[in-house]
Design an enzyme around this catalytic site. Structure first.
Site, PDB file in Angstrom:
ATOM      1  N   PRO A   1      -5.000 -29.359  32.741  1.00 25.30           N
ATOM      2  CA  PRO A   1      -4.905 -30.819  32.864  1.00 25.30           C
ATOM      3  C   PRO A   1      -3.560 -31.398  32.437  1.00 25.30           C
ATOM      4  CG  PRO A   1      -6.740 -30.170  31.397  1.00 25.30           C
ATOM      5  CD  PRO A   1      -6.116 -28.923  31.893  1.00 25.30           C
TER       6      PRO A   1
ATOM      7  N   GLY B   1      -2.475 -39.665  32.369  1.00 26.07           N
ATOM      8  CA  GLY B   1      -1.215 -40.198  31.852  1.00 26.07           C
ATOM      9  C   GLY B   1      -0.159 -40.355  32.935  1.00 26.07           C
TER      10      GLY B   1
ATOM     11  N   ASP C   1       2.007 -36.197  23.816  1.00 25.87           N
ATOM     12  CA  ASP C   1       1.276 -35.270  22.949  1.00 25.87           C
ATOM     13  C   ASP C   1       0.333 -34.475  23.839  1.00 25.87           C
ATOM     14  OD1 ASP C   1      -0.060 -34.028  20.909  1.00 25.87           O
ATOM     15  OD2 ASP C   1      -0.940 -35.846  20.062  1.00 25.87           O
ATOM     16  N   SER C   2       0.932 -33.681  24.709  1.00 25.53           N
ATOM     17  CA  SER C   2       0.166 -33.038  25.782  1.00 25.53           C
ATOM     18  C   SER C   2      -0.319 -31.657  25.381  1.00 25.53           C
ATOM     19  CB  SER C   2       1.062 -32.890  27.008  1.00 25.53           C
ATOM     20  OG  SER C   2       2.101 -31.970  26.736  1.00 25.53           O
ATOM     21  N   THR C   3      -1.218 -31.112  26.200  1.00 26.79           N
ATOM     22  CA  THR C   3      -1.558 -29.695  26.129  1.00 26.79           C
ATOM     23  C   THR C   3      -0.432 -28.912  26.807  1.00 26.79           C
ATOM     24  OG1 THR C   3      -2.834 -30.009  28.157  1.00 26.79           O
ATOM     25  CG2 THR C   3      -4.052 -30.093  26.093  1.00 26.79           C
ATOM     26  N   ASP C   4      -0.674 -27.626  27.023  1.00 25.06           N
ATOM     27  CA  ASP C   4       0.346 -26.779  27.646  1.00 25.06           C
ATOM     28  C   ASP C   4       0.546 -27.151  29.123  1.00 25.06           C
ATOM     29  OD1 ASP C   4       0.820 -25.169  25.334  1.00 25.06           O
ATOM     30  OD2 ASP C   4      -1.124 -24.225  25.683  1.00 25.06           O
TER      31      ASP C   4
ATOM     32  N   HIS D   1       1.828 -33.394  13.620  1.00 24.99           N
ATOM     33  CA  HIS D   1       1.702 -34.851  13.776  1.00 24.99           C
ATOM     34  C   HIS D   1       2.777 -35.617  13.017  1.00 24.99           C
ATOM     35  CE1 HIS D   1      -2.504 -33.707  15.125  1.00 24.99           C
ATOM     36  NE2 HIS D   1      -1.925 -34.270  16.162  1.00 24.99           N
TER      37      HIS D   1
ATOM     38  N   GLU E   1      -5.620 -40.952  27.198  1.00 23.26           N
ATOM     39  CA  GLU E   1      -6.197 -39.600  27.117  1.00 23.26           C
ATOM     40  C   GLU E   1      -7.072 -39.410  28.351  1.00 23.26           C
ATOM     41  OE1 GLU E   1      -6.384 -36.693  24.987  1.00 23.26           O
ATOM     42  OE2 GLU E   1      -7.644 -36.143  26.700  1.00 23.26           O
TER      43      GLU E   1
ATOM     44  N   GLN F   1     -11.976 -29.634  31.035  1.00 26.55           N
ATOM     45  CA  GLN F   1     -11.671 -28.424  30.273  1.00 26.55           C
ATOM     46  C   GLN F   1     -12.854 -28.047  29.389  1.00 26.55           C
ATOM     47  OE1 GLN F   1      -8.158 -29.946  28.286  1.00 26.55           O
ATOM     48  NE2 GLN F   1      -9.263 -31.841  27.863  1.00 26.55           N
TER      49      GLN F   1
END
Lengths: 283, 283
Positions: free
Chosen positions: A162, A138, A155-158, A62, A106, A31
């Site tokens: 990825p 993951g 705790d992912s991105t959209d 968080h 990660e 990314q």
């Protein structure tokens, strides 16, 4: 001159932040990564142009993704964090003396390197001796785990790019398997407000409901995410997020937090009718 | 072509909405009034360029400013609405058969005329026989009232421009006097997040605390207001917003709502620590 960062919250809604300067830009194997300084939000991190965190409001996300599950499960010793290369979730987790080991998985080493350099506010505890960082996918990592964790934090991105695999039924099923008999999982679950986000949220919820006996959704006010109304999924094998919430344990810990407290814990699960309907439609 | 409406949430944060067309623009004696159609939010109303309401999310604001106090006071018969020329608060109030009379005090007749014409979604119940509209300055109107209302709803604009007087100590003191012995007042109280809004919120809270024996703050997720985290003040002579909340009465009414429900009622008063601190600093 003026320099503005703009994120399209939808095709028809722009959110723009005045920028002092761009501190970092780079293209990793996964990314585009950028770090900016801004007068309103301090330093902020974007991945592929999407806001990940700002120094001003990251505490909300968080604290809510960590303390809510930690105050429900009575004895969390081993934790798996998937995504979260910024270190914010780890920073909150290592405050608990009872936590013995954290695997942080990660996919993108460059995110961790950039956050270590530019975002010490979140990355500050990645060197805690209880933390092991794995630069892996993951989805693949969790396939190999069985009966290993008390808590999994996704705790992912959209759910595009990825992070996409972290919203699949296979992934949630593997998380179930990776958890101990009393384990639980929380995940960032997008927003209920804009239609595209709401559809992603519903899809994740449907898959989690199919994978876990207890599945609830909770919310927080996160001003720099689209609509400011952000959801988290709470999925559990045994513990219920409200009836098993241990208010006294939170008081005894005496943690200094800026968003989470024991009233917020319960209040966060009180969802508006329109959100409840979106969830019920896929249950 | 593209047409975009932009509101500066702060000097360094812009929120922009793609517009299909401008339906109305006019300068009244008090402010500039605009109505737009947009693909994302439907029709929306701005005053002096500040977002007042959109068809897509006005239900959140109006349900929360009306049903919260209505479910605490056991017998509201007379209501004073100050501001609220769009009619949204009145629309929610007239759903209650027990409400006998509503005085709507709006300083700007042009706002009411524009909303009647362009925003029937909110203005639809302004002709209810129980509603009397007074085109007067709310500050002056309330000076003349004594022991007259069970509920006062301060549905004001921001604390600058025509709405400024509705955030003064004199105004809150007069509201206290205008209420019956068991009366209560709610007001829109800005946002805790951006510093300028937070200062206005603190100032209002300080003045309300000085005027009423019971004073609490509650919150809602309103995506089109700055930060999406919006606050309301709840000020009361006798009834407590949580301990006197009548959950059963809400169930018995059977109202169809899209945001408010009995869990939200309690959850809305669960404030984040940083907001609690802002309030305690001025109490």
């Amino acid at each position: 001159m003026e320099l503005w960062f703009t994120e399209k919250h939808t095709d028809d809604v722009n959110f723009s932040i005045k920028v002092d300067r761009q501190l970092y830009t780079g293209q990793s194997d996964f990314q585009r990564i950028d770090v900016f300084d801004s007068p309103e939000f301090g330093r902020f991190l974007t991945l592929d142009g999407y806001m990940m965190l700002t120094e001003k409001d990251e505490f909300i996300y968080h604290e809510m993704i960590v303390h809510v599950p930690m105050m429900v499960h009575p004895d969390v010793r081993t934790v798996l964090v998937i995504g979260g290369g910024d270190g914010g979730a780890v920073r909150e987790l290592v405050r608990y003396p009872g936590v013995e080991h954290i695997d942080l998985v990660e996919i993108d080493p460059q995110v961790v390197a950039v956050c270590r350099k530019y975002l010490p506010q979140t990355a500050c505890r990645l060197d805690d001796p209880r933390v092991a960082i794995h630069y892996e996918d993951g989805l693949k990592f969790v396939r190999t785990c069985e009966n290993a964790y008390d808590l999994i934090i996704v705790d992912s991105t959209d759910p595009f790019g990825p992070g996409e695999g972290l919203f699949t039924k296979e992934f949630y099923g593997n998380c179930f398997k990776a958890l101990r008999a009393e384990g639980l999982m929380v995940n960032q679950q997008e927003s209920p407000f804009y239609p595209k986000d709401a559809i992603a949220m519903q899809r994740a919820h449907k898959r989690i409901v199919e994978s876990f006996p207890i599945s609830r959704v909770y919310q927080a006010h996160i001003p720099t995410y689209p609509s400011g109304h952000w959801l988290f999924g709470f999925a559990s094998k045994r513990w219920h997020p409200i009836t098993d919430f241990n208010r006294q344990r939170w008081t005894d810990l005496g943690f200094d937090t800026r968003y989470y407290n024991s009233s917020i814990h319960t209040g966060a699960f009180a969802l508006p009718n329109y959100v409840k309907k979106l969830l019920e439609d896929v249950e």
